[in-house]
Design a protein around this motif. Structure first.
Motif, mmCIF file in Angstrom:
data_model
loop_
_atom_site.group_PDB
_atom_site.id
_atom_site.type_symbol
_atom_site.label_atom_id
_atom_site.label_comp_id
_atom_site.label_asym_id
_atom_site.label_seq_id
_atom_site.Cartn_x
_atom_site.Cartn_y
_atom_site.Cartn_z
ATOM 1 N N MET A 17 -55.599 -21.188 4.223
ATOM 2 C CA MET A 17 -54.196 -20.770 4.236
ATOM 3 C C MET A 17 -54.115 -19.342 4.769
ATOM 4 O O MET A 17 -54.815 -18.450 4.279
ATOM 5 N N SER A 18 -53.276 -19.140 5.770
ATOM 6 C CA SER A 18 -53.079 -17.802 6.310
ATOM 7 C C SER A 18 -52.287 -16.950 5.332
ATOM 8 O O SER A 18 -51.272 -17.380 4.794
ATOM 9 N N LEU A 19 -52.751 -15.733 5.104
ATOM 10 C CA LEU A 19 -52.006 -14.770 4.292
ATOM 11 C C LEU A 19 -51.050 -13.940 5.127
ATOM 12 O O LEU A 19 -50.257 -13.184 4.570
ATOM 13 N N ALA A 20 -51.128 -14.058 6.455
ATOM 14 C CA ALA A 20 -50.112 -13.426 7.292
ATOM 15 C C ALA A 20 -48.820 -14.197 7.062
ATOM 16 O O ALA A 20 -48.776 -15.410 7.275
ATOM 17 N N PRO A 21 -47.752 -13.549 6.599
ATOM 18 C CA PRO A 21 -46.549 -14.293 6.190
ATOM 19 C C PRO A 21 -45.758 -14.823 7.384
ATOM 20 O O PRO A 21 -44.682 -14.350 7.719
ATOM 21 N N THR A 22 -46.307 -15.846 8.021
ATOM 22 C CA THR A 22 -45.668 -16.432 9.202
ATOM 23 C C THR A 22 -44.311 -17.033 8.859
ATOM 24 O O THR A 22 -43.465 -17.196 9.742
ATOM 25 N N TRP A 23 -44.104 -17.366 7.587
ATOM 26 C CA TRP A 23 -42.817 -17.918 7.165
ATOM 27 C C TRP A 23 -41.719 -16.847 7.138
ATOM 28 O O TRP A 23 -40.573 -17.136 6.859
ATOM 29 N N LEU A 24 -42.088 -15.599 7.460
ATOM 30 C CA LEU A 24 -41.090 -14.528 7.564
ATOM 31 C C LEU A 24 -40.799 -14.162 9.011
ATOM 32 O O LEU A 24 -40.043 -13.230 9.270
ATOM 33 N N ASP A 30 -50.109 -13.946 -5.030
ATOM 34 C CA ASP A 30 -49.420 -15.176 -5.421
ATOM 35 C C ASP A 30 -49.816 -16.336 -4.518
ATOM 36 O O ASP A 30 -50.081 -17.449 -4.994
ATOM 37 N N ILE A 31 -49.880 -16.078 -3.219
ATOM 38 C CA ILE A 31 -50.271 -17.133 -2.265
ATOM 39 C C ILE A 31 -51.722 -17.550 -2.503
ATOM 40 O O ILE A 31 -52.060 -18.738 -2.478
ATOM 41 N N ALA A 32 -52.590 -16.568 -2.754
ATOM 42 C CA ALA A 32 -54.002 -16.873 -2.991
ATOM 43 C C ALA A 32 -54.183 -17.709 -4.253
ATOM 44 O O ALA A 32 -54.981 -18.653 -4.281
ATOM 45 N N LYS A 33 -53.455 -17.384 -5.316
ATOM 46 C CA LYS A 33 -53.566 -18.158 -6.555
ATOM 47 C C LYS A 33 -53.047 -19.584 -6.368
ATOM 48 O O LYS A 33 -53.630 -20.542 -6.879
ATOM 49 N N PHE A 75 -60.341 -21.538 1.609
ATOM 50 C CA PHE A 75 -60.222 -20.080 1.724
ATOM 51 C C PHE A 75 -58.795 -19.669 2.036
ATOM 52 O O PHE A 75 -57.976 -20.485 2.477
ATOM 53 N N VAL A 76 -58.512 -18.403 1.780
ATOM 54 C CA VAL A 76 -57.334 -17.751 2.336
ATOM 55 C C VAL A 76 -57.827 -16.825 3.438
ATOM 56 O O VAL A 76 -58.943 -16.310 3.398
ATOM 57 N N PHE A 77 -56.975 -16.613 4.424
ATOM 58 C CA PHE A 77 -57.389 -15.955 5.667
ATOM 59 C C PHE A 77 -56.379 -14.880 6.036
ATOM 60 O O PHE A 77 -55.178 -15.138 6.052
ATOM 61 N N ARG A 78 -56.874 -13.680 6.326
ATOM 62 C CA ARG A 78 -55.980 -12.621 6.778
ATOM 63 C C ARG A 78 -56.343 -12.232 8.213
ATOM 64 O O ARG A 78 -57.344 -11.567 8.450
ATOM 65 N N PRO A 79 -55.534 -12.697 9.192
ATOM 66 C CA PRO A 79 -55.700 -12.193 10.561
ATOM 67 C C PRO A 79 -55.311 -10.730 10.618
ATOM 68 O O PRO A 79 -54.735 -10.184 9.669
#
Length: 434
Positions: free
Chosen positions: A11-18, A41-44, A53-57
């Motif tokens: 899951m990308s942690l870059a808030p693409t939904w914004l 919150d997203i990671a949990k 994994f969670v991913f931060r570009p």
């Protein structure tokens, strides 16, 4: 590929939904985007869904022009952000992005191994060569793609050797004998290469006897060769199933040429998901998100990537192969430019249609606009065809779209035995290799 082979999902942690106008929604929580709690919150939620994994570009520059209408490329430092998440999670992998073009390898090796200790072996490194940001590091222009990837290969090898230079077994902490470590196992690497010189050893022991997974972002010929030689997975733009199938087959072939197994490299493309309870709602969400996007900026992007100036063309005129000039010599991303060119050659879209495609309005990611049922069907189709080994979710349009991915889409895949229902290992590498 068997339909029952399990997917790897990040899951990308870059808030693409914004992105686009989505940040203006009342439920966006845009004011919290630079807080540690927002990503936590997203990671949990992702860990509750048992994601790999969670991913931060990351990018090392700020698009000031884009700030007028959205966050642009502003972000927290990814490694620091993931360190704040590490203490609040226990199983999910933490994939950070660090460029090999601007930062010294000793610093990178130490940062990643530090985070590996803090997280209990859950770190991964997304290796990028960067597309921009050179002027922030004293470079008047970006090095060529060939030079960047040559440096990246040397850089990655140095980092791996630094991790090995102080092995976990060297750490004794034997109180009775007074021996803290077996110093004979700790050795300098004495690297003197084309681009870099590093003595070593690293001043931090390796965490356990597992290794840190490597992921590579990009699918140019140089990127493919580099990824297939060292990476456990590749994060790339594949807007259609044919592009994904070709890339995966090519990566597996190249891996064997490098003396690896074909299965050692996994294709995990970005998957842009605009999800809602109905297709009509999803289409409206996509349209609302992109309503205000500047057509002039999109046309400028097409010109920069293809050399084709469509600014005076009628919206319903088709763009054909005959209209395409040779690719410009200087390109920000040759991979992205070639995907856009490929779209025109395959479909001959109208100008109006072209301005709505992910190759123009986004990062050319695989895109699904619809319901959870639609997304499940499309993912199964791609996986059954041998086009993917998994994907990195980049939800769009609204926070609710991201929640649908984690609360409904992933559990559906688990019910179909296409994804895990629980973790069996503790480290990032465990998740990838189970």
């Amino acid at each position: 590929m068997s339909v029952r082979e399990k997917l790897r999902i990040g899951m990308s942690l870059a808030p693409t939904w914004l992105s686009g106008d989505a940040w203006r929604r009342s439920d966006s929580e845009i004011e919290q985007v630079y807080s540690s709690d927002y990503a936590l919150d997203i990671a949990k939620r992702s860990e509750a869904a048992k994601l790999d994994f969670v991913f931060r570009p990351d990018s090392l520059f700020l698009n000031v022009e884009a700030l007028e209408s959205g966050p642009g490329f502003g972000s927290l430092d990814p490694t620091i952000q993931l360190a704040s998440i590490a203490r609040e999670t226990s199983r999910i992998g933490l994939l950070t992005t660090i460029s090999t073009t601007f930062v010294p390898p000793y610093v990178v090796a130490r940062q990643l191994q530090s985070l590996n200790w803090i997280s209990g072996g859950r770190v991964g490194w997304n290796i990028v060569t960067a597309l921009d940001g050179n002027e922030n590091f004293g470079l008047s222009e970006m090095p060529s793609a060939q030079e960047r990837y040559e440096r990246a290969a040397e850089f990655a090898e140095i980092v791996r050797r630094l991790w090995e230079s102080y092995p976990a077994d060297a750490l004794l902490t034997d109180r009775s004998s007074g021996r803290y470590a077996d110093s004979t196992q700790v050795r300098p690497i004495d690297h003197d290469g084309t681009h870099l010189r590093v003595k070593g050893p690293l001043n931090l022991p390796a965490f356990g006897n597992t290794r840190i997974p490597l992921v590579q972002a990009g699918a140019s010929p140089d990127g493919r060769n580099f990824a297939s030689s060292v990476a456990d997975a590749i994060f790339a733009s594949t807007p259609d199933i044919e592009a994904a199938t070709e890339l995966r087959q090519d990566l597996r072939r190249r891996a064997e040429e490098h003396g690896r197994k074909a299965s050692d490299i996994r294709l995990m493309p970005g998957l842009s998901l605009y999800l809602a309870q109905s297709r009509k709602e999803a289409a409206a969400l996509f349209k609302e998100t992109h309503n205000r996007m500047d057509s002039a900026r999109k046309l400028d992007s097409i010109l920069a990537m293809t050399g084709l100036d469509l600014r005076d063309w009628p919206q319903q005129q088709r763009v054909t192969a005959a209209d395409l000039p040779p690719l410009p010599e200087k390109l920000r991303s040759r991979t992205h430019a070639e995907l856009l060119r490929r779209l025109i050659l395959r479909e001959e879209p109208t100008v109006a249609d072209l301005l709505t495609r992910p190759e123009v309005i986004g990062s050319a990611h695989w895109q699904i606009i619809g319901t959870v049922d639609d997304a499940v069907a499309e993912i199964v189709k791609w996986q059954s065809a041998g086009a993917i080994d998994g994907f990195i979710a980049v939800p769009g349009g609204s926070v609710s779209s991201m929640h649908l991915v984690l609360d409904e889409l992933v559990p559906r895949l688990a019910e179909m035995r296409l994804f895990r229902s629980d973790y069996s290992g503790k480290t990032f590498l465990d998740h990838l290799e189970e």
